[in-house]
Scaffold this motif. Structure first.
Motif, mmCIF file in Angstrom:
data_model
loop_
_atom_site.group_PDB
_atom_site.id
_atom_site.type_symbol
_atom_site.label_atom_id
_atom_site.label_comp_id
_atom_site.label_asym_id
_atom_site.label_seq_id
_atom_site.Cartn_x
_atom_site.Cartn_y
_atom_site.Cartn_z
ATOM 1 N N CYS A 153 -2.288 6.489 7.975
ATOM 2 C CA CYS A 153 -1.545 7.537 7.250
ATOM 3 C C CYS A 153 -1.050 8.613 8.211
ATOM 4 N N CYS A 168 4.904 17.948 1.898
ATOM 5 C CA CYS A 168 4.897 16.562 1.402
ATOM 6 C C CYS A 168 6.123 16.305 0.529
ATOM 7 N N LEU A 214 6.445 13.567 -1.309
ATOM 8 C CA LEU A 214 5.980 12.621 -2.339
ATOM 9 C C LEU A 214 6.535 11.206 -2.109
ATOM 10 N N CYS A 215 6.698 10.830 -0.816
ATOM 11 C CA CYS A 215 7.278 9.507 -0.536
ATOM 12 C C CYS A 215 6.273 8.378 -0.770
ATOM 13 N N MET A 216 4.983 8.707 -0.788
ATOM 14 C CA MET A 216 3.900 7.762 -1.098
ATOM 15 C C MET A 216 3.639 6.728 0.011
ATOM 16 N N ASP A 217 4.289 6.884 1.162
ATOM 17 C CA ASP A 217 4.054 5.943 2.263
ATOM 18 C C ASP A 217 2.587 5.942 2.683
ATOM 19 N N VAL A 273 -0.027 6.480 0.805
ATOM 20 C CA VAL A 273 -0.816 5.758 -0.196
ATOM 21 C C VAL A 273 -0.692 4.252 0.061
ATOM 22 N N ASP A 274 0.543 3.783 0.323
ATOM 23 C CA ASP A 274 0.781 2.358 0.560
ATOM 24 C C ASP A 274 0.172 1.877 1.878
ATOM 25 N N SER A 321 -6.382 2.629 -2.742
ATOM 26 C CA SER A 321 -6.084 3.557 -1.665
ATOM 27 C C SER A 321 -7.004 4.795 -1.707
ATOM 28 N N GLU A 375 -4.783 9.977 -2.621
ATOM 29 C CA GLU A 375 -4.139 10.157 -3.919
ATOM 30 C C GLU A 375 -3.124 11.289 -3.805
ATOM 31 N N VAL A 376 -1.856 10.943 -4.072
ATOM 32 C CA VAL A 376 -0.807 11.964 -4.016
ATOM 33 C C VAL A 376 -0.343 12.249 -5.439
ATOM 34 N N SER A 377 -0.380 13.503 -5.807
ATOM 35 C CA SER A 377 0.090 13.873 -7.141
ATOM 36 C C SER A 377 0.807 15.211 -7.030
#
Ligand SMILES: [Zn+2]
Length: 271
Positions: free
Chosen positions: A183, A207, A209-212, A214-215, A222, A225-227
């Motif tokens: 990450c 951030c 919020l691209c979620m890269d 998390v992936d 994972s 946790e992105v929120s």
């Protein structure tokens, strides 16, 4: 309760967190800034001479799009001015004129060469090229700047950028995270840092919020946790220079307030 935390502020740019509101509210504020806060722009132009390569309409369009420094306290919107004249008076109109000199060289004419009637109502930048002239070509015009609103024409928009995003929240499950560091590498905003105590976060506000992250996490599920906070937003506003950015926001709030008051007055009348 609404809370505002200013992160950055200059005359032209502002970034702040607003807490305790929802999407309809921030979007209403954004749309009012875009379409209803008045600024000055050249609205009418009398071309007395134009032998340049640009035809009158193109030249007039270019001149209309120049951001003009706006004095909201001294000028009236033409439709609200007491003069009720189609031509306008000096409370609802400011003149700028330009006459190019004869020259035997190729020259570029810039916004700063326009002569204002009121020294406060001038282009935001004097380096905007209007037209290029060949030897013996000439341009002469009188331009009238008036207050207007972005909903009629984009030239009256006080902002060149006006956006909001949800305030991001990034959580790392320290129990399942094995500090692999994937990450840290993948995050374009460098939110993660590797420390001796495991992966930590920094500047979470950046951030996207691209979620890269998390992936990329090697754990399943994972460990990251992105929120986002549903009631907190980061607002970013950039002024064209016509008005100070703080003035744009306060004017928008005033307009919003008047709309609500008007609504409630109409409601009372209808009873
Ligand atoms: Zn007037």
């Amino acid at each position: 309760m609404v809370e505002i935390q200013i992160l950055e502020k200059t005359d032209e740019f502002m970034r702040f967190i607003v807490n305790g509101v929802n999407v309809p509210f921030v979007n209403a504020l954004r749309r009012i800034m875009l379409t209803e806060v008045p600024t000055m722009a050249i609205d009418e132009i009398v071309i007395l001479e134009n032998s340049s390569i640009l035809n009158d309409e193109i030249l007039a369009h270019r001149i209309g799009l120049i951001p003009i420094k706006t004095d909201l306290d001294s000028y009236n919107l033409p439709e609200e001015c007491k003069c009720e004249s189609e031509f306008g008076c000096n409370l609802c109109r400011a003149n700028l004129t330009l006459e190019t000199k004869d020259t035997d060289k190729i020259s570029t004419i810039y916004s700063g060469e326009m002569k204002p009637e009121n020294p406060d109502i001038i282009p935001v930048s004097d380096k905007i090229p209007l037209v290029k002239l060949a030897p013996d070509q000439k341009v002469k015009f009188e331009a009238y700047a008036r207050l207007g609103k972005g909903k009629k024409h984009a030239k009256w928009q006080p902002v060149s950028m006006c956006t909001y995003t949800h305030l991001p929240e990034v959580k790392i499950d320290t129990k399942s995270c094995d500090s692999c560091g994937k990450c840290v590498k993948i995050c374009p905003e460098e939110i993660f840092i590797k420390t001796s105590e495991g992966i930590k976060t920094q500047n979470v506000i950046d951030c996207t919020l691209c979620m890269d992250c998390v992936d990329s996490c090697s754990q399943n599920p994972s460990a990251i946790e992105v929120s986002w906070d549903k009631e907190a937003f980061i607002f970013k506003i950039e002024s064209t220079g016509a008005l100070q950015v703080e003035r744009i926001v306060t004017e928008a709030a005033k307009i919003f307030d008047n709309k609500i008051k008007d609504f409630s007055d109409q409601l009372k009348k209808g009873k």
